[in-house]
Write a protein that holds these residues in place. Sequence first.
Motif, mmCIF file in Angstrom:
data_model
loop_
_atom_site.group_PDB
_atom_site.id
_atom_site.type_symbol
_atom_site.label_atom_id
_atom_site.label_comp_id
_atom_site.label_asym_id
_atom_site.label_seq_id
_atom_site.Cartn_x
_atom_site.Cartn_y
_atom_site.Cartn_z
ATOM 1 N N GLU A 83 -35.798 -76.818 17.452
ATOM 2 C CA GLU A 83 -34.830 -77.910 17.361
ATOM 3 C C GLU A 83 -33.467 -77.481 17.908
ATOM 4 O OE1 GLU A 83 -35.303 -81.146 16.621
ATOM 5 O OE2 GLU A 83 -37.415 -80.575 16.606
ATOM 6 N N ALA A 84 -33.078 -76.242 17.622
ATOM 7 C CA ALA A 84 -31.801 -75.741 18.135
ATOM 8 C C ALA A 84 -31.799 -75.740 19.658
ATOM 9 C CB ALA A 84 -31.524 -74.337 17.607
ATOM 10 N N LEU A 85 -32.931 -75.359 20.251
ATOM 11 C CA LEU A 85 -33.027 -75.346 21.709
ATOM 12 C C LEU A 85 -32.978 -76.765 22.262
ATOM 13 C CD1 LEU A 85 -33.348 -73.824 24.340
ATOM 14 C CD2 LEU A 85 -35.821 -73.939 24.017
ATOM 15 N N LYS A 86 -33.686 -77.683 21.638
ATOM 16 C CA LYS A 86 -33.656 -79.087 22.087
ATOM 17 C C LYS A 86 -32.228 -79.625 22.053
ATOM 18 C CE LYS A 86 -38.341 -80.166 20.668
ATOM 19 N NZ LYS A 86 -39.174 -80.928 19.741
ATOM 20 N N HIS A 87 -31.510 -79.325 20.983
ATOM 21 C CA HIS A 87 -30.124 -79.779 20.867
ATOM 22 C C HIS A 87 -29.271 -79.169 21.974
ATOM 23 C CE1 HIS A 87 -25.961 -79.780 19.398
ATOM 24 N NE2 HIS A 87 -26.287 -80.974 18.936
ATOM 25 N N PHE A 88 -29.426 -77.866 22.205
ATOM 26 C CA PHE A 88 -28.664 -77.178 23.251
ATOM 27 C C PHE A 88 -28.970 -77.784 24.619
ATOM 28 C CE2 PHE A 88 -28.371 -73.734 26.425
ATOM 29 C CZ PHE A 88 -27.022 -73.454 26.323
ATOM 30 N N LEU A 89 -30.239 -78.005 24.920
ATOM 31 C CA LEU A 89 -30.615 -78.560 26.225
ATOM 32 C C LEU A 89 -30.053 -79.966 26.419
ATOM 33 C CD1 LEU A 89 -34.282 -77.295 26.602
ATOM 34 C CD2 LEU A 89 -32.194 -76.341 27.596
ATOM 35 N N ASN A 90 -29.908 -80.710 25.330
ATOM 36 C CA ASN A 90 -29.317 -82.048 25.420
ATOM 37 C C ASN A 90 -27.835 -82.004 25.784
ATOM 38 O OD1 ASN A 90 -31.607 -83.607 24.975
ATOM 39 N ND2 ASN A 90 -31.382 -83.500 22.757
ATOM 40 N N THR A 91 -27.205 -80.844 25.618
ATOM 41 C CA THR A 91 -25.786 -80.730 25.989
ATOM 42 C C THR A 91 -25.609 -80.379 27.470
ATOM 43 O OG1 THR A 91 -25.547 -78.357 25.495
ATOM 44 C CG2 THR A 91 -25.229 -79.908 23.658
ATOM 45 N N LEU A 92 -26.676 -79.919 28.120
ATOM 46 C CA LEU A 92 -26.599 -79.550 29.540
ATOM 47 C C LEU A 92 -26.640 -80.795 30.409
ATOM 48 C CD1 LEU A 92 -29.107 -76.559 29.678
ATOM 49 C CD2 LEU A 92 -26.624 -76.456 29.503
ATOM 50 N N ARG A 93 -25.856 -80.787 31.456
ATOM 51 C CA ARG A 93 -25.814 -81.912 32.392
ATOM 52 C C ARG A 93 -25.917 -81.390 33.822
ATOM 53 N NH1 ARG A 93 -27.131 -84.255 28.615
ATOM 54 N NH2 ARG A 93 -25.845 -85.452 27.208
ATOM 55 N N GLY B 15 -29.995 -57.910 34.624
ATOM 56 C CA GLY B 15 -28.746 -57.531 33.976
ATOM 57 C C GLY B 15 -27.508 -58.120 34.631
ATOM 58 N N GLN B 16 -27.673 -58.693 35.801
ATOM 59 C CA GLN B 16 -26.535 -59.275 36.511
ATOM 60 C C GLN B 16 -26.109 -60.582 35.859
ATOM 61 O OE1 GLN B 16 -27.305 -59.784 40.698
ATOM 62 N NE2 GLN B 16 -25.352 -60.801 41.065
ATOM 63 N N GLN B 17 -24.819 -60.745 35.677
ATOM 64 C CA GLN B 17 -24.248 -61.981 35.136
ATOM 65 C C GLN B 17 -24.028 -62.952 36.296
ATOM 66 O OE1 GLN B 17 -23.956 -62.157 31.851
ATOM 67 N NE2 GLN B 17 -22.989 -64.141 31.678
ATOM 68 N N LEU B 18 -24.497 -64.188 36.152
ATOM 69 C CA LEU B 18 -24.376 -65.199 37.197
ATOM 70 C C LEU B 18 -23.581 -66.403 36.720
ATOM 71 C CD1 LEU B 18 -28.050 -65.407 38.559
ATOM 72 C CD2 LEU B 18 -26.171 -64.026 39.438
ATOM 73 N N THR B 19 -22.932 -67.048 37.643
ATOM 74 C CA THR B 19 -22.341 -68.365 37.437
ATOM 75 C C THR B 19 -23.102 -69.295 38.368
ATOM 76 O OG1 THR B 19 -20.181 -67.400 36.949
ATOM 77 C CG2 THR B 19 -20.210 -69.725 37.600
ATOM 78 N N PHE B 20 -23.593 -70.420 37.849
ATOM 79 C CA PHE B 20 -24.448 -71.294 38.632
ATOM 80 C C PHE B 20 -24.243 -72.750 38.249
ATOM 81 C CE2 PHE B 20 -26.529 -69.448 34.998
ATOM 82 C CZ PHE B 20 -26.931 -70.566 34.278
ATOM 83 N N GLU B 21 -24.692 -73.629 39.108
ATOM 84 C CA GLU B 21 -24.651 -75.054 38.841
ATOM 85 C C GLU B 21 -26.002 -75.505 38.326
ATOM 86 O OE1 GLU B 21 -24.151 -79.291 41.228
ATOM 87 O OE2 GLU B 21 -23.579 -77.430 42.216
ATOM 88 N N VAL B 22 -25.990 -76.305 37.265
ATOM 89 C CA VAL B 22 -27.223 -76.868 36.721
ATOM 90 C C VAL B 22 -27.703 -77.964 37.679
ATOM 91 C CG1 VAL B 22 -28.268 -78.119 34.785
ATOM 92 C CG2 VAL B 22 -26.514 -76.372 34.354
ATOM 93 N N ILE B 23 -28.937 -77.830 38.144
ATOM 94 C CA ILE B 23 -29.526 -78.815 39.056
ATOM 95 C C ILE B 23 -30.287 -79.879 38.249
ATOM 96 C CG2 ILE B 23 -31.151 -79.168 40.962
ATOM 97 C CD1 ILE B 23 -28.720 -77.557 41.800
ATOM 98 N N ALA B 24 -31.082 -79.408 37.285
ATOM 99 C CA ALA B 24 -31.904 -80.316 36.476
ATOM 100 C C ALA B 24 -32.201 -79.672 35.138
ATOM 101 C CB ALA B 24 -33.207 -80.626 37.202
ATOM 102 N N VAL B 25 -32.489 -80.494 34.151
ATOM 103 C CA VAL B 25 -32.898 -80.028 32.828
ATOM 104 C C VAL B 25 -34.186 -80.742 32.509
ATOM 105 C CG1 VAL B 25 -32.294 -79.873 30.390
ATOM 106 C CG2 VAL B 25 -30.486 -79.774 32.130
ATOM 107 N N ASP B 26 -35.225 -79.945 32.192
ATOM 108 C CA ASP B 26 -36.508 -80.574 31.825
ATOM 109 C C ASP B 26 -37.156 -79.886 30.662
ATOM 110 O OD1 ASP B 26 -37.385 -78.228 33.064
ATOM 111 O OD2 ASP B 26 -38.260 -79.239 34.756
#
Length: 84
Positions: free
Chosen positions: A9-19, A73-84
């Motif tokens: 449930e925590a993951l579902k809630h977190f994924l709902n915050t991604l756009r 181990g590399q830290q990345l900054t990225f754009e969210v393309i899709a959430v499924d």
Amino acid sequence: MTTEPQSSEALKHFLNTLRAGEVRTGCVIRVEDREALVELDGFPGPGKALGRIPRGDLTRKAIGHPSEAVSVGQQLTFEVIAVD
């Protein structure tokens, strides 16, 4: 980047915050033949929120393997393309 499905449930809630279109950060946890798997920052747990970045989205240069662009181990900054 797309997310890897899990059931908590925590993951579902977190994924709902991604756009799509927003910028996020995360750490590369595995590099495979076609993609890099990234643990998304900001997920309180339990477990991990994972995203997939396909080889073609890792860099603008042509590469044969994702390890030519990123490493575990590399830290990345990225754009969210899709959430499924």
